[in-house]
Design an enzyme around this catalytic site. Structure first.
Site, mmCIF file in Angstrom:
data_model
loop_
_atom_site.group_PDB
_atom_site.id
_atom_site.type_symbol
_atom_site.label_atom_id
_atom_site.label_comp_id
_atom_site.label_asym_id
_atom_site.label_seq_id
_atom_site.Cartn_x
_atom_site.Cartn_y
_atom_site.Cartn_z
ATOM 1 N N HIS A 190 41.352 5.025 29.507
ATOM 2 C CA HIS A 190 40.314 4.039 29.216
ATOM 3 C C HIS A 190 40.246 3.690 27.726
ATOM 4 O O HIS A 190 40.773 4.411 26.870
ATOM 5 C CB HIS A 190 38.952 4.577 29.665
ATOM 6 C CG HIS A 190 38.552 5.839 28.942
ATOM 7 N ND1 HIS A 190 38.025 5.843 27.664
ATOM 8 C CD2 HIS A 190 38.620 7.134 29.315
ATOM 9 C CE1 HIS A 190 37.784 7.082 27.285
ATOM 10 N NE2 HIS A 190 38.138 7.894 28.272
ATOM 11 N N GLY A 191 39.548 2.616 27.415
ATOM 12 C CA GLY A 191 39.344 2.224 26.021
ATOM 13 C C GLY A 191 38.490 3.231 25.268
ATOM 14 O O GLY A 191 37.754 4.026 25.860
ATOM 15 N N ARG A 234 32.074 5.260 22.279
ATOM 16 C CA ARG A 234 31.230 5.758 21.192
ATOM 17 C C ARG A 234 31.368 7.275 21.044
ATOM 18 O O ARG A 234 31.435 7.792 19.939
ATOM 19 C CB ARG A 234 29.770 5.382 21.451
ATOM 20 C CG ARG A 234 28.819 5.760 20.315
ATOM 21 C CD ARG A 234 27.396 5.407 20.669
ATOM 22 N NE ARG A 234 27.260 3.985 20.943
ATOM 23 C CZ ARG A 234 26.226 3.458 21.612
ATOM 24 N NH1 ARG A 234 25.275 4.238 22.077
ATOM 25 N NH2 ARG A 234 26.160 2.160 21.813
ATOM 26 N N TRP A 235 31.406 7.982 22.167
ATOM 27 C CA TRP A 235 31.544 9.445 22.092
ATOM 28 C C TRP A 235 32.918 9.854 21.589
ATOM 29 O O TRP A 235 33.053 10.873 20.940
ATOM 30 C CB TRP A 235 31.249 10.086 23.451
ATOM 31 C CG TRP A 235 29.773 10.207 23.737
ATOM 32 C CD1 TRP A 235 28.747 9.630 23.042
ATOM 33 C CD2 TRP A 235 29.186 10.960 24.793
ATOM 34 N NE1 TRP A 235 27.548 9.973 23.611
ATOM 35 C CE2 TRP A 235 27.776 10.782 24.685
ATOM 36 C CE3 TRP A 235 29.683 11.746 25.820
ATOM 37 C CZ2 TRP A 235 26.876 11.377 25.567
ATOM 38 C CZ3 TRP A 235 28.790 12.340 26.707
ATOM 39 C CH2 TRP A 235 27.408 12.165 26.575
ATOM 40 N N ARG A 267 33.467 3.792 31.690
ATOM 41 C CA ARG A 267 34.451 3.521 30.634
ATOM 42 C C ARG A 267 35.835 3.237 31.201
ATOM 43 O O ARG A 267 36.630 2.525 30.606
ATOM 44 C CB ARG A 267 34.509 4.684 29.645
ATOM 45 C CG ARG A 267 34.910 6.045 30.225
ATOM 46 C CD ARG A 267 34.689 7.128 29.176
ATOM 47 N NE ARG A 267 35.168 8.463 29.544
ATOM 48 C CZ ARG A 267 34.451 9.361 30.200
ATOM 49 N NH1 ARG A 267 33.216 9.062 30.601
ATOM 50 N NH2 ARG A 267 34.952 10.565 30.458
ATOM 51 N N GLU A 284 37.496 12.372 34.779
ATOM 52 C CA GLU A 284 37.979 13.281 33.745
ATOM 53 C C GLU A 284 37.816 14.737 34.195
ATOM 54 O O GLU A 284 37.049 15.042 35.107
ATOM 55 C CB GLU A 284 37.214 13.027 32.440
ATOM 56 C CG GLU A 284 37.559 13.952 31.266
ATOM 57 C CD GLU A 284 39.005 13.863 30.812
ATOM 58 O OE1 GLU A 284 39.889 14.231 31.603
ATOM 59 O OE2 GLU A 284 39.248 13.447 29.659
#
Length: 218
Positions: free
Chosen positions: A8-9, A12-13, A58, A84
């Site tokens: 995924h792109g 923020r984390w 995401r 994930e």
């Protein structure tokens, strides 16, 4: 049959160096939208039979962004199995802090998966993660008419799962490093059952000029 994989792109984390894992999620960064578009353009002329994506936002937003760039947009299938690696109580925590708290476990997560033990923080076993992802990939290949197929997932999980699909043992699943956001990896499946052949690994050459800096973290 060619199988395409991407992470995924950047989120923020990711930028804050926090673990996301199976349950944690955070918004894609503005720069990621350009990177996703660039990846979509790289894949524009490939007639994907289906796109499989993790159900985490995401990932499926990345899948949708890629699909919009394709000359022949296709069906997107969301699957919990592509989520994930579950990191238990580590999810949402700052990676540098966790590295101080669990130094041995974090080294094993990055470099020695055969020694990785997630029980101290109620994480998911590597064996369980590999089974859910690679069972899905094998089923997708078996059900496909002729492909190609695209899988959109996550860094730690896809890094290990892709290498396992080529027949590598647990001790070698991290030897080529972790996947970058929006990178492109390609396998060739001659049969439904692995091992599959590695054609391309972790390519980000098409992201030049997007402002996206390669960062695997895991």
């Amino acid at each position: 049959m060619k199988l395409y994989f991407t992470r995924h792109g950047k989120t923020r984390w990711n930028q804050e160096k926090r673990f996301q894992g199976m349950m944690g999620d955070s918004p894609l960064l503005p720069e990621s939208l350009e990177a996703i578009k660039a990846l979509g353009k790289e894949l524009k002329d490939i007639p994907f039979e289906k796109i499989y994506t993790s159900t985490l936002k995401r990932a499926y937003l990345t899948a949708e962004g890629i699909n919009k760039q394709l000359a022949q947009p296709t069906e997107i299938v969301r699957s919990e199995d592509l989520r994930e690696l579950g990191l238990g109580s580590l999810e949402g925590q700052l990676i540098p802090v966790i590295e101080e708290r669990y130094p041995k476990d974090m080294v094993n997560l990055r470099h020695h998966l055969e020694l990785y033990d997630p029980t101290p923080f109620d994480g998911e076993k590597i064996e369980d993660m590999l089974k859910r992802i690679n069972d899905l990939v094998e089923k997708a290949v078996a059900e496909s008419k002729e492909g190609p197929l695209l899988f959109v997932g996550h860094g730690a999980a896809l890094t290990a799962a892709i290498q396992a699909l080529t027949g590598k043992p647990m001790s070698e699943l991290r030897e080529m490093g972790g996947l970058f956001n929006n990178s492109l990896t390609i396998l060739e499946a001659e049969n439904a059952k692995p091992p599959y052949q590695m054609i391309q690994w972790n390519d980000v050459s098409f992201l030049e000029g997007t402002g996206s800096k390669p960062d695997s973290l895991l």
